[in-house]
Design an enzyme around this catalytic site. Structure first.
Site, PDB file in Angstrom:
ATOM      1  CB  CYS A 121      -9.439   2.909  -2.801  1.00  0.00           C
ATOM      2  SG  CYS A 121      -9.181   3.473  -1.116  1.00  0.00           S
TER       3      CYS A 121
ATOM      4  CG  ASP B 262      -2.247   0.716   1.014  1.00  0.00           C
ATOM      5  OD1 ASP B 262      -2.203   1.952   1.120  1.00  0.00           O
ATOM      6  OD2 ASP B 262      -3.294   0.103   0.744  1.00  0.00           O
ATOM      7  CG  ASP B 263       0.556   6.093   0.831  1.00  0.00           C
ATOM      8  OD1 ASP B 263       1.612   6.298   0.229  1.00  0.00           O
ATOM      9  OD2 ASP B 263      -0.202   7.004   1.223  1.00  0.00           O
TER      10      ASP B 263
ATOM     11  CE  LYS C  45      -6.476   0.621  -0.922  1.00  0.00           C
ATOM     12  NZ  LYS C  45      -6.018   0.486   0.473  1.00  0.00           N
ATOM     13  CD1 TRP C  46      -7.527   5.378  -8.932  1.00  0.00           C
ATOM     14  CD2 TRP C  46      -6.206   4.609 -10.559  1.00  0.00           C
ATOM     15  NE1 TRP C  46      -7.421   6.369  -9.877  1.00  0.00           N
ATOM     16  CE2 TRP C  46      -6.618   5.918 -10.887  1.00  0.00           C
ATOM     17  CE3 TRP C  46      -5.373   3.922 -11.440  1.00  0.00           C
ATOM     18  CZ2 TRP C  46      -6.222   6.552 -12.064  1.00  0.00           C
ATOM     19  CZ3 TRP C  46      -4.991   4.555 -12.606  1.00  0.00           C
ATOM     20  CH2 TRP C  46      -5.401   5.852 -12.911  1.00  0.00           C
ATOM     21  CG  ASP C  47      -6.588   5.674  -2.010  1.00  0.00           C
ATOM     22  OD1 ASP C  47      -7.716   6.200  -1.997  1.00  0.00           O
ATOM     23  OD2 ASP C  47      -6.042   5.197  -0.995  1.00  0.00           O
TER      24      ASP C  47
ATOM     25  CG  ASP D  97      -9.756   4.469   4.815  1.00  0.00           C
ATOM     26  OD1 ASP D  97      -9.585   3.545   3.999  1.00  0.00           O
ATOM     27  OD2 ASP D  97      -9.178   5.572   4.726  1.00  0.00           O
TER      28      ASP D  97
HETATM   29  C1  GLA Z   1      -6.706   5.733   1.901  1.00  0.00           C
HETATM   30  C2  GLA Z   1      -7.165   4.293   1.734  1.00  0.00           C
HETATM   31  C3  GLA Z   1      -6.413   3.412   2.698  1.00  0.00           C
HETATM   32  C4  GLA Z   1      -4.934   3.535   2.461  1.00  0.00           C
HETATM   33  C5  GLA Z   1      -4.514   4.990   2.581  1.00  0.00           C
HETATM   34  C6  GLA Z   1      -3.058   5.197   2.193  1.00  0.00           C
HETATM   35  O1  GLA Z   1      -7.127   6.280   3.087  1.00  0.00           O
HETATM   36  O2  GLA Z   1      -8.533   4.190   1.901  1.00  0.00           O
HETATM   37  O3  GLA Z   1      -6.824   2.073   2.558  1.00  0.00           O
HETATM   38  O4  GLA Z   1      -4.618   3.043   1.178  1.00  0.00           O
HETATM   39  O5  GLA Z   1      -5.305   5.825   1.749  1.00  0.00           O
HETATM   40  O6  GLA Z   1      -2.681   6.520   2.223  1.00  0.00           O
END
Ligand code: GLA
Length: 722
Positions: free
Chosen positions: A519, A365-366, A472-474, A541
């Site tokens: 996302c 993830d991030d 996962k594209w946020d 979240d």
């Molecule tokens: C959003 C997403 C989380 C995570 C964070 C990372 O809040 O919903 O699941 O990926 O970003 O910064």
């Protein structure tokens, strides 16, 4: 055949398996809407038209006052053309509104459908049939095309409308909805999905319609955590299982508006499409503007029937075919495991334990290109001190362990502290020299092709050679000042959406055909537009299973459970509330299942349990991917929540029962199952009990007897036809 045209009476009849949609060409070549509801034969139903004369309602004919645009149902209602109700479209030619009385000119019925250029749409399939109606103004300055695509077996009609400037004048559009739908009468309840960050879709609201105009709108540049574009109108007595219910949704991910108005004659009008707030689009000679697509469904089987129609349509015709019905990855996501302290070692440690838990995909993830959320976004440069092998090297190591690799991206954004922003401060959406900032970042100006191209190039260059199986594209902030130096202000929000879809397509092409999960700070962009590109969306979240029950139950009104990404987590990260493992699993298995925790904090015994959960999920995943959902007890109205998933052939069914607030009371009540075949005999896998579907659905089960273990675990019972 699903579309008929009665040449003599000029009646169009769109028919699905269980519904009919009827309109006709009437006086002055106007298009009058006659009926939408339960399927009827191909009769002439013009008698239903309101031809009473009302004072003050204007009419075109000098001989008769019976036809007024204000008193009949319309398929499109332009402002300033005789209809005094809420208009569905507002535009002018050279600043004048004298182009708005629209006339039917021609139509075309054909098999299949035409894609919407640059916008998501319901895909073509073997049964899709289209009707296009051409309308023009008297002077021939504009052409309007109303498009209807019928998906008969799922009881869905998709609508969109296009305007073309054919007269060489300048056309300015101030409102361009996707559809106008009129009903005689207002005996409806309106159902909307409301919420907020960490509570998306949980606030299901149901209210009886009242005179006036209700507007369900988002102005965040996304569909938002706060209001979902799904809306339903149902009979006052409709419940989950019976009663007339109409459902509507939009294939769009930006600012939208839905107006439900009840007029002085007690009629109801629903308008939905791009929000008209701040919207103004200028159409040069020869140009056209196409609305996003809206989907309509009708069911006699209440809100449950409406949801099942939508679930089928979304899985069959909106989600990409290669993913819709295929088993989803069971991921371990690094976010709640280590947030920004993530590193190659930590990801490899997760991977090393993943197989023991039945996990098949490790998602980074991030945090792979930045130490915290304040810098680096937009540059996409891997932090090599944390990830010495780079993303390519890491992906190879993960694959060598027999696992798949997923990666988090937030392509539409840039941190203020980034090379990109320093070099191109004008590449963001803003309206001032001191742009508003949120989460230390700005939204990139995707109305500009060079920005879309930069992002697509930079990300694909950084990830070149990496073996990526999942993205996962946020999108982690709202658009608050949609200004672009190149663009007229009123066009920016929509052009930004077009740029977003362009970027999504570009990166999907460049990175290869893999599963994208979208996302937006959780479920801030949970909509059909995104589902066109990504088969699943991170639901929220908020990963406390008790909160998730409300969020997921709400989202299921509009979206299939397989579209809801749900993880087994520590459970207490957002609320501090404890929950048992079984409860967490049962809640997360409602949708597409995965994990998000630091596996090294769990014992071998725990991991064995996780493995069991993963296996159980795989065993039952068919019900998520292609089964029917029956909501039985809403968490909003009771101390517990219950639902069933039933296979299409009705040979397998599963009842989930979750207790939210234990009281002794529930033990004296019973629960009646739904969706089974009354004539089939079912064996309950857990208890061995054998009963007919009719018995399970009419006599039901005693709730107190459902508990085999701890009450706070909830319970799942699986039934197989024998
Ligand atoms: C959003 C997403 C989380 C995570 C964070 C990372 O809040 O919903 O699941 O990926 O970003 O910064």
């Amino acid at each position: 055949m699903s579309i008929w045209f009665n040449e003599q009476e000029k009646i169009f009849h769109l028919q699905t398996q269980n519904s009919s949609y009827v309109f006709c060409v009437v006086e002055h070549d106007a298009l009058e809407h006659l009926y939408y509801g339960k399927k009827i034969p191909n009769d002439n139903i013009k008698h239903i038209s309101n031809r009473q004369i009302y004072a003050h309602h204007a009419h075109e004919s000098r001989d008769s006052r019976v036809f007024s645009a204000s008193t009949v149902g319309l398929e499109i209602s332009p402002f300033n053309a005789g209809d005094i109700r809420t208009p569905s479209v507002v535009y002018d030619c050279d600043g004048k509104l004298d182009c708005n009385r629209l006339r039917y000119r021609a139509h075309k019925i054909y098999k299949g459908r035409t894609p919407l250029n640059g916008l998501p749409y319901s895909r073509e399939n073997d049964e899709a049939e289209s009707l296009e109606i051409l309308l023009t103004d008297d002077e021939g300055r504009i052409e309007i095309t109303l498009t209807y695509v019928v998906y008969a077996s799922v009881d869905v009609i998709a609508r969109s409308q296009k305007i073309k400037n054919v007269g060489g004048m300048s056309v300015s559009i101030q409102k361009w909805s996707s559809m106008c739908l009129d009903f005689y009468g207002a005996d409806f309840d309106m159902v909307t999905l409301n919420g907020m960050y960490l509570y998306e879709c949980a606030g299901l609201a149901r209210v009886p319609l009242q005179r006036g105009v209700f507007k369900n709108e988002s102005l965040t540049g996304t569909t938002s955590h706060n209001r979902n574009p799904f809306i339903a109108l149902c009979a006052h007595n409709a419940d989950e299982h019976s009663g007339e219910t109409y459902g509507f949704n939009l294939l769009y991910s930006g600012n939208f508006a839905e107006e439900v108005s009840v007029g002085s004659l007690g009629d109801t009008r629903l308008i939905m499409g791009i929000s008209d707030t701040g919207f103004c689009w200028s159409l040069k000679a020869g140009e056209e503007f196409v609305s996003p697509e809206t989907v309509l469904t009708y069911s006699e089987e209440g809100l449950g029937g409406m949801s099942r129609n939508f679930h089928d349509h979304i899985r069959q015709n909106i989600i990409e075919k290669e993913f819709a019905f295929s088993p989803r990855p069971i991921v371990i996501n690094s976010w709640e495991a280590s947030y920004f302290t993530v590193s190659e070692d930590k990801v490899l440690a997760l991977a090393a334990q993943a197989k023991d838990c039945g996990i098949d995909t490790v998602v980074l993830d991030d945090g792979w290109f930045r130490p915290h959320d304040q810098k680096g976004l937009g540059d996409w440069r891997t932090e090599t001190d944390k990830f010495p092998s780079g993303i390519k090297g890491l992906s190879e190591k993960i694959h060598a362990l027999g696992l798949k690799f997923g990666l988090w991206l937030e392509p539409e954004m840039v941190n203020e502290d980034s090379e990109l922003y320093r070099k191109h401060p004008d590449w963001i959406l803003s309206t001032s020299k001191t742009p508003l900032i949120s989460r230390f970042q700005y939204v990139l100006d995707l109305t500009r092709d060079e920005v879309v191209e930069y992002v697509a190039n930079r990300i694909s260059e950084e990830l070149q050679g990496a073996e990526i199986d999942y993205i996962k594209w946020d999108f982690n902030r709202y658009v608050t000042e949609a200004g672009s130096y190149q663009m007229p202000q009123g066009e920016v929000y929509h052009r930004q959406m077009l740029g977003t879809y362009k970027l999504l397509s570009a990166l999907k092409n460049r990175l290869g055909n893999m599963l994208f999960e979208t996302c937006s700070g959780g479920g801030g962009r949970f909509d059909l537009g995104m589902l066109f590109y990504s088969p699943q969306i991170w639901t929220s979240d908020n990963t406390d299973p008790y909160a998730r029950v409300y969020i997921q139950y709400g989202a299921s009104y509009a979206y299939p459970v397989s579209a809801l990404s749900c993880h087994f987590t520590r459970g207490d990260c957002t609320t501090g509330r404890p929950s048992t493992y079984d409860f967490r699993y049962r809640v997360a298995a409602f949708g597409s299942y995965g994990y998000e925790l630091d596996l090294s904090e769990y014992s071998a015994e725990d991991k064995a349990k996780f493995k069991q959960y993963s296996e159980q999920y795989r065993k039952d995943e068919d019900l998520n991917l292609s089964g029917d959902l029956y909501r039985l007890i809403s968490p909003r109205t009771d101390h517990f929540c219950a639902y069933m998933k039933v296979s299409k052939d009705k040979n397998k069914a599963q009842l989930t029962f979750l207790e939210l607030n234990a009281t002794g009371f529930v033990e004296s009540t019973t629960i009646k199952l739904k969706g089974l075949d009354p004539n089939k005999v079912y064996k309950n896998e857990e208890t061995g009990a054998i009963l007919h579907g009719a018995t399970l659905m009419n006599v039901g089960l005693r709730i107190g007897d459902l508990y085999r273990a701890k009450r706070e675990d909830g319970e799942v019972l699986t039934f197989y036809a024998v």
